[in-house]
Design an enzyme around this catalytic site. Sequence first.
Site, PDB file in Angstrom:
ATOM      1  N   ARG A  25       0.832  -1.209   0.000  1.00 54.79           N
ATOM      2  CA  ARG A  25       0.000   0.000   0.000  1.00 54.79           C
ATOM      3  C   ARG A  25       0.869   1.262   0.000  1.00 54.79           C
ATOM      4  O   ARG A  25       0.463   2.305  -0.505  1.00 54.79           O
ATOM      5  CB  ARG A  25      -1.010   0.004   1.153  1.00 54.79           C
ATOM      6  CG  ARG A  25      -2.172   0.953   0.888  1.00 54.79           C
ATOM      7  CD  ARG A  25      -3.233   0.889   1.968  1.00 54.79           C
ATOM      8  NE  ARG A  25      -4.322  -0.018   1.681  1.00 54.79           N
ATOM      9  CZ  ARG A  25      -5.391   0.273   0.934  1.00 54.79           C
ATOM     10  NH1 ARG A  25      -5.507   1.465   0.387  1.00 54.79           N
ATOM     11  NH2 ARG A  25      -6.336  -0.616   0.743  1.00 54.79           N
ATOM     12  N   GLU A  79     -10.091   5.548   7.067  1.00 54.31           N
ATOM     13  CA  GLU A  79      -8.665   5.882   7.043  1.00 54.31           C
ATOM     14  C   GLU A  79      -8.300   7.204   6.353  1.00 54.31           C
ATOM     15  O   GLU A  79      -7.385   7.901   6.820  1.00 54.31           O
ATOM     16  CB  GLU A  79      -7.879   4.737   6.370  1.00 54.31           C
ATOM     17  CG  GLU A  79      -7.858   3.466   7.181  1.00 54.31           C
ATOM     18  CD  GLU A  79      -7.382   2.285   6.354  1.00 54.31           C
ATOM     19  OE1 GLU A  79      -8.138   1.825   5.479  1.00 54.31           O
ATOM     20  OE2 GLU A  79      -6.248   1.843   6.563  1.00 54.31           O
TER      21      GLU A  79
HETATM   22  N1  MTE Z   1     -12.377   4.561  14.432  1.00 50.48           N
HETATM   23  C1  MTE Z   1     -12.438   4.218  15.731  1.00 50.48           C
HETATM   24  N2  MTE Z   1     -13.208   4.929  16.550  1.00 50.48           N
HETATM   25  N3  MTE Z   1     -11.721   3.166  16.219  1.00 50.48           N
HETATM   26  C2  MTE Z   1     -10.898   2.418  15.408  1.00 50.48           C
HETATM   27  O1  MTE Z   1     -10.255   1.478  15.877  1.00 50.48           O
HETATM   28  N4  MTE Z   1     -10.008   2.090  13.133  1.00 50.48           N
HETATM   29  C3  MTE Z   1      -9.714   2.726  11.846  1.00 50.48           C
HETATM   30  C4  MTE Z   1     -10.958   3.383  11.277  1.00 50.48           C
HETATM   31  N5  MTE Z   1     -11.595   4.197  12.269  1.00 50.48           N
HETATM   32  C5  MTE Z   1     -10.811   2.782  14.028  1.00 50.48           C
HETATM   33  C6  MTE Z   1     -11.599   3.865  13.577  1.00 50.48           C
HETATM   34  C7  MTE Z   1      -9.185   1.803  10.856  1.00 50.48           C
HETATM   35  S1  MTE Z   1      -7.557   1.427  10.911  1.00 50.48           S
HETATM   36  C8  MTE Z   1      -9.966   1.276   9.878  1.00 50.48           C
HETATM   37  S2  MTE Z   1      -9.322   0.275   8.675  1.00 50.48           S
HETATM   38  C9  MTE Z   1     -11.410   1.546   9.805  1.00 50.48           C
HETATM   39  O2  MTE Z   1     -11.858   2.352  10.879  1.00 50.48           O
HETATM   40  C10 MTE Z   1     -12.148   0.199   9.804  1.00 50.48           C
HETATM   41  O3  MTE Z   1     -13.509   0.320   9.882  1.00 50.48           O
HETATM   42  P1  MTE Z   1     -14.443   0.547   8.596  1.00 50.48           P
HETATM   43  O4  MTE Z   1     -13.966  -0.409   7.549  1.00 50.48           O
HETATM   44  O5  MTE Z   1     -15.779   0.251   9.108  1.00 50.48           O
HETATM   45  O6  MTE Z   1     -14.225   1.973   8.178  1.00 50.48           O
HETATM   46  N1  HPA Z   2      -5.660  -2.669   4.027  1.00 50.32           N
HETATM   47  C1  HPA Z   2      -5.793  -3.010   5.313  1.00 50.32           C
HETATM   48  N2  HPA Z   2      -5.593  -4.204   5.762  1.00 50.32           N
HETATM   49  C2  HPA Z   2      -5.199  -5.125   4.903  1.00 50.32           C
HETATM   50  C3  HPA Z   2      -5.028  -4.846   3.554  1.00 50.32           C
HETATM   51  C4  HPA Z   2      -5.268  -3.547   3.092  1.00 50.32           C
HETATM   52  O1  HPA Z   2      -5.153  -3.217   1.901  1.00 50.32           O
HETATM   53  N3  HPA Z   2      -4.625  -5.966   2.959  1.00 50.32           N
HETATM   54  C5  HPA Z   2      -4.546  -6.887   3.932  1.00 50.32           C
HETATM   55  N4  HPA Z   2      -4.891  -6.394   5.105  1.00 50.32           N
HETATM   56 MO1  MOS Z   3      -7.114  -0.465   9.269  1.00 48.76          MO
HETATM   57  S1  MOS Z   3      -5.075  -0.127   9.351  1.00 48.76           S
HETATM   58  O1  MOS Z   3      -6.992  -1.186   7.697  1.00 48.76           O
HETATM   59  O2  MOS Z   3      -7.225  -1.759  10.367  1.00 48.76           O
END
Ligand code: MTE
Ligand code: HPA
Ligand code: MOS
Length: 752
Positions: A303, A705
């Site tokens: 990534r 993210e």
């Molecule tokens: N928001 C909160 N409050 N707590 C979390 O741990 N994790 C982040 C983001 N927002 C997180 C967060 C990360 S690393 C990711 S990948 C996404 O939430 C995952 O959730 P989603 O796929 O539902 O957006």
């Molecule tokens: N994003 C987050 N987590 C992951 C990914 C990615 O692209 N691939 C494997 N684990």
């Molecule tokens: Mo988020 S770093 O893809 O858990």
Amino acid sequence: MKNLDLKSHVRGESIYVDDIPLVQGTLFACVFDSPVAHGKLNGINTADAEASEGVVRVIIAKDIVGENQIGGIIPDEPLLADGEVHFQGQPIAIVVAASEELARKAAKKITADIDPLEPVTDPRVAAANGDLIVPPKKFILGNADKAFLDCEHVFEGKADINGQEHLYIETQGAYALPTETGIKIYSSTQGPTAVQRAVCKVTGMSMHQVEIETQRLGGGFGGKEDQANAWAAICAVACQITKRPVKYALHRMEDMRMTGKRHPYSADYRIGLDRDLKIVAYDVTFYQNAGAACDLSPAVLERTLFHCTNSYYVPNVTATAYSCRTNLPPNTAFRGFGGPQGMFVIESAITHAADKLGVDRSEIQRRNLISEGDEFPYGQLAESDAITTWEQGDAKYEFLRLQQEAHEFNAGSKYLKKGVGIMPVCFGISFTKTPMNQARSLVHVYTDGSVAVSTGAVEMGQGVNTKIAQVAADVFGLSIEQVKVHTTNTLRIANTSPTAASAAADLNGRATEIACETIRDRLFEVAKILAEAESIEQLSFKGGYVWRNGDRTGLDWQTLVMDAHLRRVNLSEHAHYATPGINFDWSTAKGSPFAYHVYGTAVVGVTVDCLRGRYEVDYVKCCHDFGSSMNTAVDYGQIEGGIVQGLGWMTVEEIVYDANGKLRSNALSTYKVPDIYSVPKEIVILPLETDRKNLAIFNSKATGEPPLMYGIGAYFAIREAVKAFNPNAELPFDAPFTPEKVLMSLYPASTC
Ligand code: MTE
Ligand code: HPA
Ligand code: MOS
């Protein structure tokens, strides 16, 4: 629509691993971990611990019933050290005792006979030694070497980026219980299936014997995508050996010491521009500090490459990336997953060029934003563009005016200096590993009309359960109170991808939509009879009633559901969703891996106190591409949280390992995270106005993210302010820009 967890959080009723009522006979685990970063493990002295009060068992590598292995991508990570230790904090032995306190007390009595070996903590040293986790990865677009020859301006340099501690409020933990068929584990994990696989490996059980249950996490931020596995495996091993329930919820300092963090990177860049400040060529080499085991490092590394040109179109790119094995705890996923590090490097290269050419960095940024149809270095064509969020942001916030205000302020202020940094962001949504982009949802409509949904998504504060409940409520025309989203459980939903890549709401929401629509269509058939409609096309559900040709009928949801049940109609559905149209081929390093991209542009303003080196973030103002947000409360919360977390990474959070690989920033007294005083005084969010269709659930683009990377703007804003005070400052690109570093850069070395 507020986050459904709001009330239980505020009342303290939300349940985390440490809140689960204990079963009688529960034992408690504590790990004895390596005191040195690298060494030959000759022996472990457990006798004193075994004789210690309340201790039931001490477990070492040879006691493990299955394989002593938890590596997910490559099998290079023993659960318990065997023969060698690779990082300080590596688990060596597990003490199982009658209470947490007794387990911890006994663990302190264990000693290990270790012949220390030279530790490596610098990824460039590891690369020079040839110690790579996987072979190098490369993206090539056009021909950078050739293009550099024709460039008007070429600049090269180095950028370093430090890691970041996840600091989820709930530390890692698990609770394992023996069952008649195998084992049940409550785990604070983003990836229940990953935990299930690791537990199977170490216990020798099959996946159908192992049930993983996750209610919610007190934050994961990527730190529990892979690294919840070890603690669940430790509890499972102890449960299997003692035949008793075993729990382990880590103390903060154990967690900080033993778990991996965001990957630090060191990078070399070369950037070539033409006379019009167009970036014509970019060559970048990344050295990722992977730590002592693979973990998710190769995926994170990929990534970094995917986002190495951020929001810019560069026709000639050569990007090379090395995942370097060092003697630090294995680094892992962290919000942005390697993307932020890639973006920091090109922002540094652009800033380097701007400094040398005497132009504002935003001049170069603006001229190189990606347009619809431009090719990313990985072959995908931009389905949207980076220019629009910049322009709409500029129209609202007036970037030039903000910059001029800062200049005018600086002209009249000796010791306070302001800086402004603009940060465009382009982030691809989907797991870059295509097979991971699938999800399932199990929906039951009960005979009282209430709806239960289970998916593979894990709620960790990001509001995914609220969005999934909204999907079911919307399809059935019910209020959200009539829907409950249940725990994530591997018996109900199998083979889940982790909740990661910001894709959980899209993947699991789409699966839920399909399941609900299937049930809805069956119910329409019944409603057609009961409401005397000619075709099901005339029917809809709204407000708990059946509607025909836009008029409410007397047939309510509950009556319909009960009637359908008596007619033996199936009121349950298990649906599957796989993102269509995505692919990526590593043999050519080309494809279209992302369902869509999220774009945004932020402007960050800071004030630096040039006597003390301290700074404040005055504002972060962004124009953000939501598509069409299905939940603005949740999405704005994600943006605000992401911004503060990104600012923390770029400014005050500093991970320090000493040359021996010992973590010095190992507690909240030595590791600073943004507090209420360091959050921006103002955060303004402007939704991008667009009616473009996308593959997101309800057209509502992922927000998990992408906003984190707005924080990178603060680094460059601080840099501007420092330069305003000390135009001759030598400013290497070396994040984070801590107040200490700011102070040192404000004054020539001879005056300090
Ligand atoms: N928001 C909160 N409050 N707590 C979390 O741990 N994790 C982040 C983001 N927002 C997180 C967060 C990360 S690393 C990711 S990948 C996404 O939430 C995952 O959730 P989603 O796929 O539902 O957006
Ligand atoms: N994003 C987050 N987590 C992951 C990914 C990615 O692209 N691939 C494997 N684990
Ligand atoms: Mo988020 S770093 O893809 O858990």
